[in-house]
Design a protein around this motif. Structure first.
Motif, PDB file in Angstrom:
ATOM      1  N   ALA A  36      35.425  22.955 -66.109  1.00  0.00           N
ATOM      2  CA  ALA A  36      33.912  22.517 -66.490  1.00  0.00           C
ATOM      3  C   ALA A  36      32.978  21.664 -65.936  1.00  0.00           C
ATOM      4  N   LEU A  37      34.342  20.227 -66.068  1.00  0.00           N
ATOM      5  CA  LEU A  37      33.136  19.223 -65.800  1.00  0.00           C
ATOM      6  C   LEU A  37      33.437  19.222 -64.253  1.00  0.00           C
ATOM      7  N   THR A  38      34.456  19.767 -63.464  1.00  0.00           N
ATOM      8  CA  THR A  38      34.372  19.576 -61.618  1.00  0.00           C
ATOM      9  C   THR A  38      33.201  20.650 -61.919  1.00  0.00           C
ATOM     10  N   ILE A  39      33.246  22.153 -62.027  1.00  0.00           N
ATOM     11  CA  ILE A  39      32.152  22.858 -62.006  1.00  0.00           C
ATOM     12  C   ILE A  39      30.984  21.889 -62.039  1.00  0.00           C
ATOM     13  N   GLY A  40      30.546  21.468 -62.490  1.00  0.00           N
ATOM     14  CA  GLY A  40      29.276  20.685 -63.547  1.00  0.00           C
ATOM     15  C   GLY A  40      28.597  20.142 -62.345  1.00  0.00           C
ATOM     16  N   PHE A  41      29.245  19.126 -62.501  1.00  0.00           N
ATOM     17  CA  PHE A  41      29.404  17.829 -61.192  1.00  0.00           C
ATOM     18  C   PHE A  41      29.393  18.186 -59.652  1.00  0.00           C
ATOM     19  N   ALA A  42      30.065  19.375 -59.451  1.00  0.00           N
ATOM     20  CA  ALA A  42      29.998  19.995 -58.299  1.00  0.00           C
ATOM     21  C   ALA A  42      28.181  20.715 -58.059  1.00  0.00           C
ATOM     22  N   ALA A  43      28.144  21.362 -59.269  1.00  0.00           N
ATOM     23  CA  ALA A  43      26.631  21.758 -59.649  1.00  0.00           C
ATOM     24  C   ALA A  43      25.320  20.878 -59.636  1.00  0.00           C
ATOM     25  N   LEU A  44      25.226  19.607 -60.013  1.00  0.00           N
ATOM     26  CA  LEU A  44      24.806  18.956 -60.003  1.00  0.00           C
ATOM     27  C   LEU A  44      24.276  18.177 -58.948  1.00  0.00           C
ATOM     28  N   LEU A  45      25.172  17.779 -58.350  1.00  0.00           N
ATOM     29  CA  LEU A  45      25.347  17.807 -56.743  1.00  0.00           C
ATOM     30  C   LEU A  45      24.410  18.043 -55.976  1.00  0.00           C
ATOM     31  N   VAL A  46      24.792  19.726 -56.018  1.00  0.00           N
ATOM     32  CA  VAL A  46      24.393  20.389 -54.609  1.00  0.00           C
ATOM     33  C   VAL A  46      22.854  20.546 -55.812  1.00  0.00           C
ATOM     34  N   ALA A  60      20.880   7.759 -54.874  1.00  0.00           N
ATOM     35  CA  ALA A  60      21.339   6.551 -56.044  1.00  0.00           C
ATOM     36  C   ALA A  60      21.961   7.774 -57.360  1.00  0.00           C
ATOM     37  N   ILE A  61      20.880   8.765 -57.095  1.00  0.00           N
ATOM     38  CA  ILE A  61      21.179   9.741 -58.030  1.00  0.00           C
ATOM     39  C   ILE A  61      22.920  10.515 -57.526  1.00  0.00           C
ATOM     40  N   GLY A  62      23.424  11.083 -56.113  1.00  0.00           N
ATOM     41  CA  GLY A  62      24.338  11.216 -56.185  1.00  0.00           C
ATOM     42  C   GLY A  62      25.674  10.258 -56.363  1.00  0.00           C
ATOM     43  N   VAL A  63      25.376   8.859 -56.256  1.00  0.00           N
ATOM     44  CA  VAL A  63      25.994   7.927 -56.610  1.00  0.00           C
ATOM     45  C   VAL A  63      26.178   7.738 -58.387  1.00  0.00           C
ATOM     46  N   ALA A  64      25.060   7.747 -58.858  1.00  0.00           N
ATOM     47  CA  ALA A  64      25.094   8.098 -60.543  1.00  0.00           C
ATOM     48  C   ALA A  64      26.306   9.335 -60.665  1.00  0.00           C
ATOM     49  N   LEU A  65      26.285  10.051 -59.947  1.00  0.00           N
ATOM     50  CA  LEU A  65      26.828  11.483 -60.337  1.00  0.00           C
ATOM     51  C   LEU A  65      28.323  11.426 -59.998  1.00  0.00           C
ATOM     52  N   VAL A  68      29.983   8.839 -63.172  1.00  0.00           N
ATOM     53  CA  VAL A  68      29.811   9.608 -64.241  1.00  0.00           C
ATOM     54  C   VAL A  68      31.595  10.572 -64.263  1.00  0.00           C
ATOM     55  N   PHE A  69      31.450  11.432 -63.488  1.00  0.00           N
ATOM     56  CA  PHE A  69      32.320  11.668 -63.279  1.00  0.00           C
ATOM     57  C   PHE A  69      34.033  11.473 -63.403  1.00  0.00           C
ATOM     58  N   THR A  70      33.674  10.616 -62.502  1.00  0.00           N
ATOM     59  CA  THR A  70      35.081   9.715 -62.185  1.00  0.00           C
ATOM     60  C   THR A  70      35.631   9.328 -63.078  1.00  0.00           C
ATOM     61  N   GLY A  71      34.762   8.351 -63.833  1.00  0.00           N
ATOM     62  CA  GLY A  71      34.470   7.805 -64.813  1.00  0.00           C
ATOM     63  C   GLY A  71      35.443   8.511 -66.161  1.00  0.00           C
ATOM     64  N   ILE A  72      35.014   9.650 -66.253  1.00  0.00           N
ATOM     65  CA  ILE A  72      35.062  11.060 -67.540  1.00  0.00           C
ATOM     66  C   ILE A  72      36.680  11.351 -66.642  1.00  0.00           C
TER      67      ILE A  72
END
Length: 89
Positions: A36-46, A60-65, A68-72
């Motif tokens: 869910a985290l991986t798919i959510g990250f991909a959806a937000l990036l798209v 900036a938004i892409g780097v922040a996403l 956050v994804f990598t940290g979690i």
């Protein structure tokens, strides 16, 4: 490397959503939370790429996403992230 070793490697332990990749650096989702985290990250990036038209804001938004994804993912990976050369036995 035995098939049993690989199967055991990809077994999720309580509290972990990812397991380290067998070769290289990174992790693979093994629970529904990890997927869910991986798919959510991909959806937000798209969505970022599709709906944010200003290039600097998009980056900036892409780097922040990504951060956050990598940290979690790092915190929820059994054994953390490091370079790996397969299962050592």
């Amino acid at each position: 490397m035995q098939t049993r070793d690989v199967i055991d490697h990809y077994r999720a332990e309580p509290g972990y959503w990812f397991v380290p990749k067998l070769f290289g650096i990174g992790a693979t989702p093994v629970t529904w939370q990890g997927w869910a985290l991986t798919i959510g990250f991909a959806a937000l990036l798209v969505a970022d790429i599709r709906f944010v038209h200003e290039r600097i804001a998009q980056i900036a938004i892409g780097v922040a996403l990504f951060a956050v994804f990598t940290g979690i993912a790092v915190r929820r990976t059994k054994g953390g992230w490091s370079w790996r050369w397969g299962i050592r036995g």
